[in-house]
Write an enzyme that holds these catalytic residues in place. Structure first.
Site, PDB file in Angstrom:
ATOM      1  N   ASP A 175       0.832  -1.206   0.000  1.00 41.20           N
ATOM      2  CA  ASP A 175       0.000   0.000   0.000  1.00 41.20           C
ATOM      3  C   ASP A 175       0.869   1.259   0.000  1.00 41.20           C
ATOM      4  OD1 ASP A 175      -2.348   1.473   0.151  1.00 41.20           O
ATOM      5  OD2 ASP A 175      -3.117   0.435   1.917  1.00 41.20           O
ATOM      6  N   ASP A 234     -10.853   1.864  -3.348  1.00 42.99           N
ATOM      7  CA  ASP A 234     -11.444   1.618  -2.027  1.00 42.99           C
ATOM      8  C   ASP A 234     -12.964   1.686  -2.100  1.00 42.99           C
ATOM      9  OD1 ASP A 234      -9.207   1.057  -0.596  1.00 42.99           O
ATOM     10  OD2 ASP A 234      -8.926   3.074   0.192  1.00 42.99           O
TER      11      ASP A 234
END
Ligand code: DGJ
Length: 687
Positions: A449, A517
């Protein structure tokens, strides 16, 4: 047939791909120019192309355009691709051709400047099984040089009646929003100044004459293989020409090239398609599979990830509970997300302290990993190696490791700072703990990430500060490459707060991308449509999560959520402990269906349909159709599959009905999508 040929008398090089030709030639002043980028030409046709024009029509015009790399010297007034300043302030490049090399499909054109000891190489690479042309630039100098801009390539298209630009815009949770607008006369810049390819733009574009559609019309398209900040500037001149130049870095950065040093840009690749956006996308997908991805033919596993279920509240017990439910649903890879390490119990602390949190995992990670293996799944872990929370042991010990400028505030985003991977000691630290983590635990998969943009991108004491924008990204690439080489079983997912780091550079060392997301199936249809313009389904990670969706609050049926996520690399991401028995059983059935269609989706070719997608692999066809909110009772038009053999028959694998290819393509599939969020999955096999 050779893929690169040279005609010495006309100083023309012809690059061939299976279905396209590209011709580069030298003008009288040795400047390299594009004479053709489009359908296949014979040698005779190449010889008949008009010679590159030297100058425009008036003393206010630039040279005639079509430059392979626009420089500043002479009557050139367009956005420079290459901007350098020599000692004493001399700037610009006057091309002198020095020779060329052909090595299979790799052509190198060598040039120098007529005044300065400065070498420029233009690289081109073509493959026998791809219509993509890869281009990049290399520089070498015998004197110190300031590089203000060094793009990978400039591209130009034939003169068209109009120009339409396709690209994507967006933001966090709204990535890959497809935009198709007329290219304005003047300059249009697509860019990221954030240190990552970004949610807000993505380093690719398509140009057509304003008349192309999914299945018709000429389309020219480019994509940059770079995961840091970047810039592409398109120019449409008042006289009716269009071209663009692109490369790494954003405006205002300056790099110092030392004598003898080589400066090599990333690849800025291009593809021409004669028949629409759909074919342009398929050519990109084929190329990514054949020449970019490390493991293209491997089927991507069905993932479970508990981020939306538990957020930062991970512990051994809840992960084991979720793992058992995930295994019941048919999941193949269990990934533990954020907050398994250090003092990370929220986004305010612990990032950088990469040891197992003993409060949450008193006996380490192994009991969980063993349980995951016992359940028949592989195990993956979330990491964010490039970041640190100020509230961490790492930052307290090494405050200078972050990007910063003396005397300036260190801007916090998501309570974190960016570690400067351009520093070899920082990159080495990251490589060591990642290597140890993967060596000491049975970790098959890393979700890597990156949750904030660069700010205060400085490195005090370093004379060439702006280098870090480039060197940081190169260090990330190098760590990923080394990890993969040392741990051949390891697979990596690229993630940056969702899809903020999706590009051909990161895809060369990862296996899939966390697309967004935003897991709302309704929103995902648009996100996935934008994503699919360049990137193939096998890298598009797509989870089925809870309803109502935690981000948007929208409720849609489980089946619809599955049918949307099945268009990519399927995963589950909901709080399975709150799913009913009926939902868990339906999920298990749908996962099994996905496992059946997975080779078609992940390895097949994609056709985008008006309200669905179609994949074709060998004799199998899969169609996924989605009907959003119903409106006015208006029936949907028939969904007509594409690219079938009109004379063939196709058996519906679920109903047994047999259809003629010609009738499917003209009358459409027999679907009955009624009501809000109705969806269908059709499996056909040629018979
Ligand atoms: C952002 C990612 O996109 C999410 O999936 C999750 O991994 C969080 N970061 C964790 O902090």
């Amino acid at each position: 047939m050779r893929s690169v040929t040279f005609d010495a008398s006309s100083r023309r090089w012809l690059l061939r791909t299976p279905a396209t030709s590209y011709v580069v030639a030298l003008a009288d002043d040795d400047a390299p120019r594009c004479l053709h980028w489009g359908p296949v030409l014979t040698a005779e046709q190449v010889a008949a192309l008009p010679a590159p024009a030297a100058f425009g029509a008036s003393s206010f015009d630039s040279t005639a355009g079509e430059e392979e790399l626009a420089t500043e010297a002479g009557a050139r007034f367009e956005t420079p691709s290459l901007q350098v300043v020599f000692p004493g302030g001399d700037r610009g490049i006057e091309w002198r051709y020095e020779g060329h090399d052909i090595d299979g499909g790799h052509l190198t054109l060598r040039f120098s400047d007529r005044r300065q000891p400065f070498l420029i190489e233009l690289h081109y690479r073509v493959h026998e099984d791809s219509d993509v042309i890869e281009r990049w630039t290399a520089l070498r100098s015998q004197v110190p040089v300031s590089v203000l801009r060094c793009d990978s390539a400039a591209w130009s298209v034939p003169m068209l009646g109009g120009y339409r630009l396709s690209h994507v815009t967006g933001g966090w949770s709204s990535e890959h929003a497809l935009s198709r607008t007329e290219l304005v006369v003047g300059e249009t810049t697509l860019t990221s100044r954030r240190g990552l390819s970004s949610h807000h733009a993505n380093p690719w574009l398509m140009i057509d004459g304003g008349d192309a559609g999914e299945r018709h019309g000429e389309v020219w398209s480019c994509a940059l293989a770079w995961s840091g900040s970047w810039r592409v500037t398109l120019t449409r001149t008042p006289s009716g020409r269009a071209s663009w130049t692109g490369g790494f870095g954003h405006e205002g950065l300056t790099w110092r090239l030392e004598p003898g040093e080589e400066w090599v840009t990333p690849v800025f690749a291009g593809v021409y398609a004669p028949d629409g956006y759909g074919e342009a996308s398929r050519r990109w997908h084929d190329h990514v599979a054949r020449h970019v991805l490390p493991e293209p033919d491997e089927l991507r596993p069905v993932v479970y990830n508990a981020w939306e279920a538990v957020g930062f509240d991970v512990n051994e017990a809840n992960q084991k509970d979720l793992a058992r439910l995930a295994a019941r649903a048919g999941v193949e890879l269990f990934v533990m997300d954020d907050a398994w390490f250090g003092g990370r119990t929220g986004d305010g602390a612990g990032l950088g302290d990469w040891w197992v949190n003993e409060d949450r995992f008193p006996d380490g990670l192994n009991p969980l990993i063993e349980e995951v293996h016992r359940l028949g799944m592989r195990f993956g872990l979330w990491v964010e190696p490039e970041m640190v929370n100020p509230d961490s042991d790492l930052y307290r010990a090494k405050p200078d490791w972050v990007l910063h400028m003396p005397g300036r505030a260190r801007t916090l985003l998501r309570n974190q700072l960016v570690l400067n991977f351009a520093r070899p000691d920082v990159a080495d630290w990251a490589h060591k703990w990642l290597h140890r983590l993967v060596s000491e635990h049975a970790v098959d998969f890393l979700k890597w990430d990156f949750n904030r943009a660069f700010t205060e991108a400085g490195r005090p004491g370093e004379p060439d500060q702006d280098r870090l924008w480039i060197d940081h990204v190169r260090a990330v690439y190098s760590i990923m490459d080394r990890l993969r080489a040392d741990h051949p079983h390891l697979r990596i997912e690229a993630c940056a707060g969702g899809g903020g780091r999706t590009d051909l550079g990161i895809l060369a060392r990862t296996d899939q991308v966390w697309t967004s997301d935003n897991t709302d199936a309704h929103d995902r249809i648009a996100i996935q449509r934008g994503f699919s313009q360049i990137y193939p389904a096998r890298v598009m990670a797509a989870w089925v999560t809870d309803s109502p969706n935690p981000l948007t609050g929208r409720s849609v049926p489980l089946r619809f959520r599955f049918h949307v996520a099945m268009a990519g690399a399927l995963g589950l991401g909901g709080d399975l402990t709150r799913w009913s028995e009926a939902e868990l059983s339906e999920a298990a059935e749908l996962v099994a269906v996905y496992q059946d269609i997975r080779p078609v989706v992940q390895l097949g070719r994609l056709w985008r349909l008006p309200y669905g997608v179609q994949y074709v692999h060998g004799d199998r066809i899969v169609v996924l159709a989605w009907h959003g909110p119903a409106a006015f009772g208006t029936p949907l038009p028939p969904l007509r599959p594409a690219g079938l053999d009109p004379l063939a028959r196709y058996r519906d694998e679920d109903t047994g009905a047999v259809h003629h290819g010609a009738l499917l393509m003209s009358r459409g599939l027999p679907l009955d999508l009624r009501g809000d969020y109705a969806s269908a999955l059709v499996r056909l096999r040629a018979c």
